[in-house]
Design a protein around this motif. Structure first.
Motif, PDB file in Angstrom:
ATOM      1  N   GLN A 180       0.813  -1.214   0.000  1.00 14.88           N
ATOM      2  CA  GLN A 180       0.000   0.000   0.000  1.00 14.88           C
ATOM      3  C   GLN A 180       0.849   1.268   0.000  1.00 14.88           C
ATOM      4  OE1 GLN A 180      -3.094   0.120   2.922  1.00 14.88           O
ATOM      5  NE2 GLN A 180      -3.972   2.014   2.146  1.00 14.88           N
ATOM      6  N   LEU A 181       1.992   1.239   0.704  1.00 14.88           N
ATOM      7  CA  LEU A 181       2.839   2.432   0.718  1.00 14.88           C
ATOM      8  C   LEU A 181       3.386   2.723  -0.672  1.00 14.88           C
ATOM      9  CD1 LEU A 181       4.222   4.716   2.184  1.00 14.88           C
ATOM     10  CD2 LEU A 181       6.055   3.144   2.832  1.00 14.88           C
ATOM     11  N   LEU A 182       3.833   1.669  -1.377  1.00 17.25           N
ATOM     12  CA  LEU A 182       4.315   1.869  -2.745  1.00 17.25           C
ATOM     13  C   LEU A 182       3.173   2.337  -3.644  1.00 17.25           C
ATOM     14  CD1 LEU A 182       6.541   1.701  -4.855  1.00 17.25           C
ATOM     15  CD2 LEU A 182       6.000  -0.728  -5.143  1.00 17.25           C
ATOM     16  N   ALA A 183       1.983   1.783  -3.442  1.00 15.92           N
ATOM     17  CA  ALA A 183       0.829   2.202  -4.242  1.00 15.92           C
ATOM     18  C   ALA A 183       0.508   3.676  -4.002  1.00 15.92           C
ATOM     19  CB  ALA A 183      -0.378   1.328  -3.911  1.00 15.92           C
ATOM     20  N   ARG A 187       2.602  10.244  -7.483  1.00 16.32           N
ATOM     21  CA  ARG A 187       3.456  10.596  -8.620  1.00 16.32           C
ATOM     22  C   ARG A 187       2.627  10.775  -9.892  1.00 16.32           C
ATOM     23  NH1 ARG A 187       5.700  13.382 -10.000  1.00 16.32           N
ATOM     24  NH2 ARG A 187       7.542  13.564 -11.253  1.00 16.32           N
ATOM     25  N   ILE A 188       1.631   9.900 -10.101  1.00 17.14           N
ATOM     26  CA  ILE A 188       0.764  10.021 -11.285  1.00 17.14           C
ATOM     27  C   ILE A 188      -0.052  11.295 -11.201  1.00 17.14           C
ATOM     28  CG2 ILE A 188      -1.197   9.011 -12.504  1.00 17.14           C
ATOM     29  CD1 ILE A 188      -0.154   6.259 -11.609  1.00 17.14           C
ATOM     30  N   ALA A 189      -0.594  11.596 -10.016  1.00 15.02           N
ATOM     31  CA  ALA A 189      -1.406  12.798  -9.841  1.00 15.02           C
ATOM     32  C   ALA A 189      -0.594  14.047 -10.135  1.00 15.02           C
ATOM     33  CB  ALA A 189      -1.973  12.839  -8.424  1.00 15.02           C
ATOM     34  N   SER A 229      10.056   7.899 -13.679  1.00 15.42           N
ATOM     35  CA  SER A 229      10.709   8.646 -12.602  1.00 15.42           C
ATOM     36  C   SER A 229      10.975   7.779 -11.385  1.00 15.42           C
ATOM     37  CB  SER A 229       9.871   9.861 -12.203  1.00 15.42           C
ATOM     38  OG  SER A 229       8.640   9.449 -11.638  1.00 15.42           O
ATOM     39  N   MET A 230      10.146   6.735 -11.174  1.00 11.79           N
ATOM     40  CA  MET A 230      10.315   5.853 -10.023  1.00 11.79           C
ATOM     41  C   MET A 230      11.056   4.572 -10.377  1.00 11.79           C
ATOM     42  SD  MET A 230       6.588   6.298  -8.175  1.00 11.79           S
ATOM     43  CE  MET A 230       7.088   5.437  -6.680  1.00 11.79           C
ATOM     44  N   ASN A 231      11.394   4.440 -11.682  1.00 13.26           N
ATOM     45  CA  ASN A 231      12.112   3.249 -12.156  1.00 13.26           C
ATOM     46  C   ASN A 231      11.352   1.975 -11.834  1.00 13.26           C
ATOM     47  OD1 ASN A 231      14.240   2.017 -13.509  1.00 13.26           O
ATOM     48  ND2 ASN A 231      15.440   1.732 -11.652  1.00 13.26           N
ATOM     49  N   ILE A 232      10.056   1.982 -12.152  1.00 13.93           N
ATOM     50  CA  ILE A 232       9.168   0.838 -11.937  1.00 13.93           C
ATOM     51  C   ILE A 232       8.560   0.470 -13.284  1.00 13.93           C
ATOM     52  CG2 ILE A 232       7.058   0.047 -10.783  1.00 13.93           C
ATOM     53  CD1 ILE A 232       7.600   2.036  -8.571  1.00 13.93           C
ATOM     54  N   PRO A 233       8.438  -0.815 -13.603  1.00 10.45           N
ATOM     55  CA  PRO A 233       7.804  -1.193 -14.875  1.00 10.45           C
ATOM     56  C   PRO A 233       6.395  -0.619 -14.983  1.00 10.45           C
ATOM     57  CG  PRO A 233       8.872  -3.085 -13.859  1.00 10.45           C
ATOM     58  CD  PRO A 233       8.921  -1.987 -12.845  1.00 10.45           C
ATOM     59  N   ARG A 234       6.021  -0.201 -16.177  1.00 12.12           N
ATOM     60  CA  ARG A 234       4.708   0.433 -16.362  1.00 12.12           C
ATOM     61  C   ARG A 234       3.544  -0.496 -16.019  1.00 12.12           C
ATOM     62  NH1 ARG A 234       5.722   4.383 -21.654  1.00 12.12           N
ATOM     63  NH2 ARG A 234       7.705   5.224 -20.858  1.00 12.12           N
ATOM     64  N   PRO A 235       3.599  -1.786 -16.364  1.00 15.17           N
ATOM     65  CA  PRO A 235       2.492  -2.674 -15.948  1.00 15.17           C
ATOM     66  C   PRO A 235       2.348  -2.742 -14.432  1.00 15.17           C
ATOM     67  CG  PRO A 235       3.786  -3.697 -17.687  1.00 15.17           C
ATOM     68  CD  PRO A 235       4.545  -2.482 -17.257  1.00 15.17           C
ATOM     69  N   THR A 236       3.453  -2.667 -13.714  1.00 16.54           N
ATOM     70  CA  THR A 236       3.397  -2.689 -12.249  1.00 16.54           C
ATOM     71  C   THR A 236       2.699  -1.454 -11.715  1.00 16.54           C
ATOM     72  OG1 THR A 236       5.461  -3.949 -12.164  1.00 16.54           O
ATOM     73  CG2 THR A 236       4.781  -2.844 -10.137  1.00 16.54           C
ATOM     74  N   VAL A 237       2.986  -0.295 -12.315  1.00 20.45           N
ATOM     75  CA  VAL A 237       2.327   0.949 -11.917  1.00 20.45           C
ATOM     76  C   VAL A 237       0.820   0.836 -12.109  1.00 20.45           C
ATOM     77  CG1 VAL A 237       2.016   3.373 -12.580  1.00 20.45           C
ATOM     78  CG2 VAL A 237       4.317   2.455 -12.254  1.00 20.45           C
ATOM     79  N   LYS A 265      -1.012  -1.862 -12.240  1.00 20.70           N
ATOM     80  CA  LYS A 265      -1.574  -2.851 -11.307  1.00 20.70           C
ATOM     81  C   LYS A 265      -1.679  -2.270  -9.893  1.00 20.70           C
ATOM     82  CE  LYS A 265      -2.751  -7.190 -10.284  1.00 20.70           C
ATOM     83  NZ  LYS A 265      -2.828  -7.158  -8.834  1.00 20.70           N
ATOM     84  N   LEU A 266      -0.699  -1.517  -9.456  1.00 22.99           N
ATOM     85  CA  LEU A 266      -0.741  -0.928  -8.119  1.00 22.99           C
ATOM     86  C   LEU A 266      -1.915   0.039  -7.982  1.00 22.99           C
ATOM     87  CD1 LEU A 266       3.059  -0.288  -7.527  1.00 22.99           C
ATOM     88  CD2 LEU A 266       1.585  -1.696  -6.084  1.00 22.99           C
ATOM     89  N   VAL A 267      -2.164   0.852  -9.005  1.00 24.31           N
ATOM     90  CA  VAL A 267      -3.286   1.786  -8.953  1.00 24.31           C
ATOM     91  C   VAL A 267      -4.605   1.034  -8.951  1.00 24.31           C
ATOM     92  CG1 VAL A 267      -4.496   3.618 -10.196  1.00 24.31           C
ATOM     93  CG2 VAL A 267      -2.009   3.683  -9.998  1.00 24.31           C
ATOM     94  N   GLN A 268      -4.722   0.009  -9.784  1.00 28.05           N
ATOM     95  CA  GLN A 268      -5.943  -0.792  -9.813  1.00 28.05           C
ATOM     96  C   GLN A 268      -6.213  -1.442  -8.459  1.00 28.05           C
ATOM     97  OE1 GLN A 268      -5.093  -3.472 -13.054  1.00 28.05           O
ATOM     98  NE2 GLN A 268      -5.900  -2.063 -14.616  1.00 28.05           N
TER      99      GLN A 268
END
Length: 315
Positions: A3-6, A12-14, A25-33, A35-38
């Motif tokens: 949840q903290l990463l989410a 960051r998206i906002a 900017s966070m060096n995270i794969p886009r599919p992971t981003v 999925k975290l928001v979902q």
């Protein structure tokens, strides 16, 4: 779900308005981003973001959630940094944006001393003269010249710099030495043989944002002049602008500290020395809604010290 990463991803998206910018900017794969928001939206049972073909917008529920999430993350970072300060040197990564000449002639030569004092603090230095969106591009702070128009930025004034008008000796031998600013915009006269004598050329500097060239500015006492003249070459980057002057393309205005070493070596000559141009202020800026961490505060203080010898207000 982490949840903290989410929460960090959502904030960051906002701020950036794009899933891809947050991922990069966070060096995270886009599919992971994605999925975290979902997962976060499913956990909360509400929609936080609304996607369009061009941009991601925050829903009313998302806007309220963002304010609390951003404040919470700022407090957590403050706690972490407080604990780290108690046992070790500042650490982490700072993303900075600075103009080309300022980077190459002032900031980069001083970086080895900064790194020696703070080996755990790493600097990502974006070098360009283009305007940037600090929040949208994930930049912690930037060094910029001129008066600030964005009320969302917090600024610390670090220097005011003098200008000089100059050209190469080769250019001045070919075109003559201007005696008055109006000489730079007067059409070339005809010689007695009926041939046209070359007039003056200006090395222009144009905005990366608007594409328009800035005029040369002159003042003496109460007299103020703006000269556009014949801009045979215009450049939108400060190092390239200086290179064009050294190459003998024309007359231009640069900061005094930039021209000084070339004047000393005889590669440039100043002209119209009885005229000046208003000093230009420089600031280190950061977004007002961004948590000013200890490492950024430390970097800002260091930048102020580095620029102090170039501050013409002290002279």
């Amino acid at each position: 779900m982490d949840q903290l990463l989410a929460l960090r991803v959502f904030v960051r998206i906002a701020e950036s308005g794009a899933f891809s910018r947050a991922a990069d900017s966070m060096n995270i794969p886009r599919p992971t981003v994605t999925k975290l928001v979902q997962d976060l939206e499913q956990h909360l049972g509400t929609k936080l973001l609304h996607r369009t073909t061009r941009r991601v917008n925050v829903t009313p529920e998302g806007a309220a959630y963002y304010e609390q999430a951003a404040r919470l993350i700022g407090e957590l970072d403050e706690m972490d940094e407080g604990a780290a300060r108690a046992r070790a040197q500042p650490r982490g990564r700072i993303r900075v944006d600075v103009g080309s000449v300022l980077a190459n002639m002032i900031l980069i030569p001083a970086l080895p001393a900064f790194r020696a004092r703070h080996p755990e603090l790493h600097v990502d230095l974006g070098v360009s003269d283009r305007p940037i969106d600090l929040v949208g591009e994930g930049v912690d702070c930037a060094i910029r010249g001129g008066e600030l128009s964005e009320s969302s930025l917090v600024a610390r004034r670090i220097a005011d710099m003098d200008w000089v008008t100059c050209a190469s000796p080769r250019y001045l031998r070919a075109r003559g030495v201007p005696r008055h600013p109006s000489d730079l915009e007067t059409p070339a006269p005809e010689s007695k043989a009926g041939e046209r004598v070359p007039g003056h050329a200006i090395v222009g500097y144009f905005s990366s944002l608007t594409g328009r060239a800035f005029p040369l500015e002159f003042q003496k006492g109460d007299e103020r002049l703006q000269v556009r003249g014949r801009m045979e070459v215009a450049v939108n980057e400060s190092t390239g602008h200086l290179s064009a002057l050294l190459a003998g393309v024309g007359v231009g205005q640069v900061f005094k500290f930039m021209a000084a070493p070339h004047v000393e070596r005889g590669n440039l000559r100043t002209v119209l020395d009885d005229w000046s141009r208003p000093r230009q202020p420089f600031h280190v800026v950061y977004a007002s809604n961004r948590h000013l961490s200890a490492k950024i505060r430390l970097f800002v203080d260091w930048v102020a010290d580095v620029f102090a010898p170039f501050d013409d207000r002290r002279r």
